[in-house]
Design an enzyme around this catalytic site. Structure first.
Site, PDB file in Angstrom:
ATOM      1  CB  SER A  42      -0.962   0.015   1.182  1.00 28.42           C
ATOM      2  OG  SER A  42      -0.271   0.202   2.386  1.00 28.42           O
ATOM      3  CE  LYS A  86      -3.216   2.128   4.577  1.00 33.45           C
ATOM      4  NZ  LYS A  86      -2.867   1.258   3.500  1.00 33.45           N
TER       5      LYS A  86
END
Length: 180
Positions: A42, A86
């Site tokens: 990711s 993230k």
């Protein structure tokens, strides 16, 4: 009897030192700095798919010093046992336009991030489950701010991961790379 008393005193003194050291480690790891191993696609290309070790500081999010563009560790809103890494894309009151499917640009949505929340996304939009799927994340779920990525070469060179032949050392990057 005196001999037992002096042995007991010595044992208590040493146990006290060990307990103090363990408390110091806990406070350092929970409230100041910790290392984290980050895996997955990711955050490509910022972080490697096979895993990177990052240094995380736990003060910025407590003092409100995180902002758009910062890489953060976040407790997963879907599974509290997992920690996500993230990038913060938007802070409270910012307007975000996003697409659930990045391959179809025409199906986008817009929203304003509510107060006390942040909008997080992975750098690899095609392989990331993030705010596009579960919405804005409460600020309280932020666990820390990533501020350093430790190169795998350094871990190998210092013996943390296997052994290294010094003849091939010049092939390795012996630098600490900043992630942001």
């Amino acid at each position: 009897m005196r001999q037992w008393r002096s042995i007991a005193k010595e044992a208590v003194a040493r146990a006290s030192i060990v307990v103090k050291f363990l408390c110091f480690l806990h406070v350092t790891d929970s409230y100041l700095l910790s290392f984290s191993h980050v895996l997955g696609p990711s955050m490509l290309p910022t972080l490697n798919i096979t895993g990177d070790v990052v240094l995380v500081e736990h003060l910025s999010h407590r003092t409100g010093k995180v902002g758009s563009g910062d890489l953060v560790l976040v407790r997963s809103p879907l599974d509290p046992r997992k920690t996500l890494t993230k990038r913060i894309v938007a802070m409270e009151d910012d307007k975000v336009t996003f697409s659930l499917d990045p391959t179809r640009n025409y199906s986008s949505r817009s929203l304003v991030v509510p107060k006390g929340h942040v909008w997080i996304q992975g750098d690899n939009l095609y392989a990331s489950r993030d705010s596009r799927h579960f919405g804005p994340v409460p600020y309280g779920l932020i666990q820390g701010k990533v501020f350093l990525r430790v190169s795998c070469a350094i871990l190998i060179a210092f013996g943390f991961v296997g052994k290294i032949d010094l003849r091939y050392l010049y092939l390795l990057e012996l630098v600490i790379e900043e992630t942001c």
